[in-house]
Write an enzyme that holds these catalytic residues in place. Structure first.
Site, PDB file in Angstrom:
ATOM      1  N   GLN A 268       3.117 -63.418  45.958  1.00 11.56           N
ATOM      2  CA  GLN A 268       2.333 -63.172  47.171  1.00 11.56           C
ATOM      3  C   GLN A 268       3.205 -63.168  48.414  1.00 11.56           C
ATOM      4  OE1 GLN A 268      -1.076 -62.207  47.096  1.00 11.56           O
ATOM      5  NE2 GLN A 268      -0.240 -62.001  45.036  1.00 11.56           N
ATOM      6  N   HIS A 271       4.529 -59.791  49.813  1.00 12.78           N
ATOM      7  CA  HIS A 271       3.751 -58.844  50.607  1.00 12.78           C
ATOM      8  C   HIS A 271       4.281 -58.684  52.026  1.00 12.78           C
ATOM      9  CE1 HIS A 271       0.291 -57.545  48.231  1.00 12.78           C
ATOM     10  NE2 HIS A 271       0.321 -58.725  47.652  1.00 12.78           N
ATOM     11  N   GLU A 337      -7.619 -67.228  50.100  1.00 16.81           N
ATOM     12  CA  GLU A 337      -7.955 -65.884  49.615  1.00 16.81           C
ATOM     13  C   GLU A 337      -7.859 -65.868  48.088  1.00 16.81           C
ATOM     14  OE1 GLU A 337      -6.345 -61.289  50.162  1.00 16.81           O
ATOM     15  OE2 GLU A 337      -5.009 -62.979  50.561  1.00 16.81           O
ATOM     16  N   HIS A 338      -6.717 -66.315  47.569  1.00 17.92           N
ATOM     17  CA  HIS A 338      -6.502 -66.431  46.118  1.00 17.92           C
ATOM     18  C   HIS A 338      -6.208 -67.893  45.797  1.00 17.92           C
ATOM     19  CE1 HIS A 338      -4.735 -62.468  47.382  1.00 17.92           C
ATOM     20  NE2 HIS A 338      -5.517 -62.030  46.414  1.00 17.92           N
ATOM     21  N   ASP A 371      -4.777 -58.621  41.348  1.00 18.10           N
ATOM     22  CA  ASP A 371      -4.365 -57.561  42.282  1.00 18.10           C
ATOM     23  C   ASP A 371      -4.530 -56.177  41.672  1.00 18.10           C
ATOM     24  OD1 ASP A 371      -3.720 -59.225  44.361  1.00 18.10           O
ATOM     25  OD2 ASP A 371      -1.590 -59.344  43.887  1.00 18.10           O
ATOM     26  N   HIS A 430     -49.645 -60.672  69.347  1.00 12.51           N
ATOM     27  CA  HIS A 430     -49.346 -60.599  67.917  1.00 12.51           C
ATOM     28  C   HIS A 430     -50.627 -60.828  67.108  1.00 12.51           C
ATOM     29  CE1 HIS A 430     -45.197 -60.761  69.166  1.00 12.51           C
ATOM     30  NE2 HIS A 430     -44.746 -60.767  67.907  1.00 12.51           N
TER      31      HIS A 430
END
Length: 445
Positions: A268, A271, A337-338, A371, A430
């Site tokens: 990761q 990235h 996230e992961h 992924d 109403h």
């Protein structure tokens, strides 16, 4: 290379950032994503696209991407050629990724449900797909055909009728998006593709141009400028999330293989220099073994400079905890996230995770699998947003619409309650809207 945070012996509680079991989120590693500051950068870009359309997009392609374009839409011939020339092995891998993603996302389809509230009175929830969506595929340091799959498949399975993909133009490919991106689009039957990146692509989908009709929703990950454009234009257009830098957290004990853990952190960190890689462990021996593995593995990898910077950044670190129980509190506060669980009885530990974009259980479910080919979606909430948001799914492209049907008799039965509540809220009209259907009276009174 990677810093340590020691939470053993003291669990901060009562602080401003404390959640759940008293873990202060401000003490945990986290990437900084100043979307607010980027707003002022993207605002004039979005306004320019709104007013000048394609001409503005062409200008920004030259300014930001170094590409001289005559048009933004990718010709059909370029899509066809990209698929024909795609490496057969890459095509086979993409086809398998699509097959698995379709199997998972097809199961997410919603069915209309009708509830008979009372005799003669029903509420049906209809699930209706968004009419047109813009799908953004980033193109920075890496090429992401997998993001084409992750965006397009759930939209198609939801029944979206009109799909458009946008990805940055590449100077090395004649101003077109990367050919593997184009090939993935063609493989999925998407024939509307645009060479536009960044905030200007989000603005194109929001406002429309001479070439691109406006969309109702835009999805897909991107850099801080994409996130800022989404925030700026939210309301004009629906968005999935303001995605930040990718992140992985690994909760591991002394049963974990340090080579596996290190490899997953590196994967990761590859990235981006601001990617987050976090190990949470009660085992100091594992922490030390992982540090040794990182030195060896990073030195041998292609993107060692980028990875080294990511691992050394404030967003990455090794968090030492008393035990797996405290580790669970930490990862739930972090809301990664992961999240990988590499502990004894990993499935039972994973079942207690409350906050994560996606959870990967055991030594043979690394994030890299998700992924590409697990079948799950990799467009996931970042920056702690997993405590309140979900990843991209078929549901992201559907809207629930309640359809209310009541007979005269069923309405008569409940009119008194509606009139009472309307008076309690000082909204007498109403109640009158019901009473007028019964000659100005409340039935039964």
């Amino acid at each position: 290379m990677i810093s340590r945070i020691d939470l053993r012996g003291s669990v901060p509680s009562g602080a401003a950032g404390a959640v759940g079991d008293g873990i202060d989120r401000d003490l945990l590693p986290r990437a900084e994503l100043d979307v607010e500051a980027a707003l002022e950068t993207v605002r004039p870009v979005c306004d320019d696209v709104r007013h000048r359309g394609t001409a503005a997009l062409i200008d920004y392609a030259e300014r930001f991407d170094g590409c001289t374009l005559e048009r933004i839409r990718v010709p059909a011939e370029a899509l066809r050629r990209a698929l024909e020339e795609l490496d057969p092995a890459v095509r086979a891998a993409l086809e398998e990724a699509v097959r698995r993603a379709r199997a998972v996302h097809r199961a997410q389809r919603r069915t209309d449900e009708t509830v008979q509230v009372v005799p003669g009175g029903s509420v049906t929830e209809r699930w209706v797909p968004v009419e047109r969506v813009g799908l953004y595929v980033p193109g920075g340091r890496a090429v992401y055909p997998s993001s084409v799959v992750m965006n397009v498949v759930p939209a198609q399975e939801a029944g979206v009728g009109s799909l458009a993909v946008s990805s940055p133009p590449q100077a090395g490919f004649g101003g077109l998006p990367h050919p593997t991106i184009l090939a993935a689009c063609a493989l999925l039957g998407v024939d509307e593709v645009y060479a536009a990146g960044g905030a200007q692509a989000v603005a194109m989908f929001a406002y429309g141009t001479e070439e691109c009709a406006p969309a109702q929703l835009v999805t897909g990950p991107g850099n801080v400028y994409v996130a800022a454009a989404k925030r700026l234009l939210k309301g004009r257009i629906g968005i999935d999330s303001e995605a930040g830098p990718t992140e992985i957290a690994v909760l591991a004990d002394d049963t974990a293989d340090p080579a596996h853990v290190a490899a997953d952190l590196v994967s990761q960190a590859e990235h981006d220099v601001v990617a987050a890689a976090v190990l949470v462990t009660p085992s100091e021996a594992l922490a030390e073994a992982v540090e040794r593995e990182l030195k060896t593995q990073v030195a041998a990898t292609r993107h060692r400079d980028r990875i080294t910077e990511a691992l050394a950044g404030r967003q990455s670190g090794i968090v030492l905890v008393e035990d797996v129980e405290q580790g669970l509190a930490v990862v739930n506060a972090y809301a990664a996230e992961h999240l990988e669980i590499q502990t004894a009885d990993a499935a039972a530990v994973a079942a207690r995770v409350r906050n994560a974009g996606a959870v990967f259980v055991g030594p043979y479910a690394p994030v890299s699998l998700g992924d590409y080919c697990a079948g799950s979606n990799h467009v996931l909430p970042t920056g702690g947003c997993a405590c309140h948001s979900s990843g991209l799914s078929v549901q992201s492209f559907l809207r629930g619409i309640h359809v209310v049907e009541y007979t005269r008799e069923a309405l008569a039965e409940v009119t008194g309650h509606v009139v009472t509540l309307a008076e309690a809220e000082d909204l007498p009209a109403h109640g009158e809207a019901l009473k007028v259907r019964f000659d100005g009276e409340v039935p039964g009174e």
